[in-house]
Design an enzyme around this catalytic site. Sequence first.
Site, PDB file in Angstrom:
ATOM      1  N   HIS A   1     -20.156  21.030 -43.792  1.00 35.34           N
ATOM      2  CA  HIS A   1     -18.865  21.622 -44.126  1.00 35.34           C
ATOM      3  C   HIS A   1     -18.890  22.169 -45.547  1.00 35.34           C
ATOM      4  O   HIS A   1     -19.793  21.860 -46.328  1.00 35.34           O
ATOM      5  CB  HIS A   1     -17.742  20.581 -44.029  1.00 35.34           C
ATOM      6  CG  HIS A   1     -17.626  19.951 -42.684  1.00 35.34           C
ATOM      7  ND1 HIS A   1     -17.143  18.679 -42.484  1.00 35.34           N
ATOM      8  CD2 HIS A   1     -17.924  20.423 -41.448  1.00 35.34           C
ATOM      9  CE1 HIS A   1     -17.140  18.391 -41.200  1.00 35.34           C
ATOM     10  NE2 HIS A   1     -17.626  19.426 -40.550  1.00 35.34           N
TER      11      HIS A   1
ATOM     12  N   HIS B   1     -15.777  10.682 -29.866  1.00 35.74           N
ATOM     13  CA  HIS B   1     -16.478  11.920 -30.244  1.00 35.74           C
ATOM     14  C   HIS B   1     -17.119  12.515 -29.007  1.00 35.74           C
ATOM     15  O   HIS B   1     -17.775  11.822 -28.249  1.00 35.74           O
ATOM     16  CB  HIS B   1     -17.537  11.647 -31.311  1.00 35.74           C
ATOM     17  CG  HIS B   1     -18.076  12.900 -31.935  1.00 35.74           C
ATOM     18  ND1 HIS B   1     -19.015  13.695 -31.293  1.00 35.74           N
ATOM     19  CD2 HIS B   1     -17.795  13.517 -33.106  1.00 35.74           C
ATOM     20  CE1 HIS B   1     -19.293  14.737 -32.067  1.00 35.74           C
ATOM     21  NE2 HIS B   1     -18.576  14.658 -33.168  1.00 35.74           N
TER      22      HIS B   1
END
Length: 430
Positions: free
Chosen positions: A112, A178
């Site tokens: 990120h 997830h």
Amino acid sequence: MAGLENQRIVIPYGHGGLPLKADFESWEVLEPGLYERGREGSQEDIVRRAMENPIGSSRLEELAKGKRTAAILLSDHTRPVPSRVIIPLMVKALRQASPDIKITFLVATGCHRGTRPEELREKLGDELACRETIVIHDCDDSRNMVSLGTLPSGAELRVNRLAVETELLLAEGFIEPHFFAGFSGGRKSVLPGVCARKTVMANHCAGFIDSPYARTGNLENNPIHRDMAQACQMARLQYIVNVIIDRDKQVLHAVAGHPIKAHEKGCEILRGICGVHPRQKGDVVITSNGGAPLDQNIYQVVKSLATAEAAASEAGVLVVCAECADGIGGDDFYRAMKDCRSPGELLERIRRVAPEDTVPDQWQYQILCRILEKHRVMFVTRPELKAVIEEMKMEYYESLGDAVTAAMEKASGNHVVVIPDGVSAMVLEE
């Protein structure tokens, strides 16, 4: 709930919700028990109790004795981890045992963008953010990466030098379902958290994503989890504090201790409160991404579609609701879906990509293609996104009612499964 007519259910959408009139012949609603649990004490009390009773590990105070340096892997701005609750307790334990210990917060950004100063202040509070040493991980900074050898998959493990060279490596985090790693938290603080981009891309490769074991709520035989867990051990992560949070992002449960054993216990707890069991696979499955901020773009909605996929019959029709206030969420993601001849054709191309050639967002459109190859997806969102939704091989609807009517007409049966929040639920087999 089959046979109950004219019930009204609200499907989360943006900052509000869309009413669903449940007058189906055969239907059921699947909601995780996460919404029904109350906290036992304050958030600080819950975390403190976990740290006082570590799983598979000595207490943090014992681990810190005689240590000169410690690094805490800190979640980044994309994760709703209540760091203001967790980190002060970890710092206090470290300094009680070793008053002069040098503590560094290494922000585990993975691939990120870097976390901004104002985001760190929001996450930690002004005092910690200004007082402590904070380093932002950069997955492309090769000078600050150290090779630790080869993972079970054959990929090279390259980790941030600061994490490798500290005497005591610790991590905070939170555990949630997830859609390909099984669960978040634990070992993910290392991989992808503080690894080189090449290592992260290899972990998210087509072969791993294609594994039938790379699914929500599953760790057993999951190749993505296997490499993550080994990376955690090779990097010598010694202690974690992980939490489970409720819909208000408040601490509901906490685990602390050994990074594998404590994480597994947290996953077991979460499975018990987030697991849902459809009595029958849905010919139509209706879901959402849980509203804002999780339904901010189309990219994120793949997560709830993966939940719907797990609850659907072989040719079930999926209806998903998401405001997508920020639009698509990734140009590469959009272009791949727009430019392919069909989801099946793109899926076959992805499967031929070697692990070392994995590109960003490949896993996201690979999973979307897998879903679209078997299921029609009816996407309820803003009119401005109609063209984009259709270019990405899905069917656009402005109204939930219209989408459900069309889905029922095209479905091969009449059983409807409603999962109001597809991000918080894990569909488990009986």
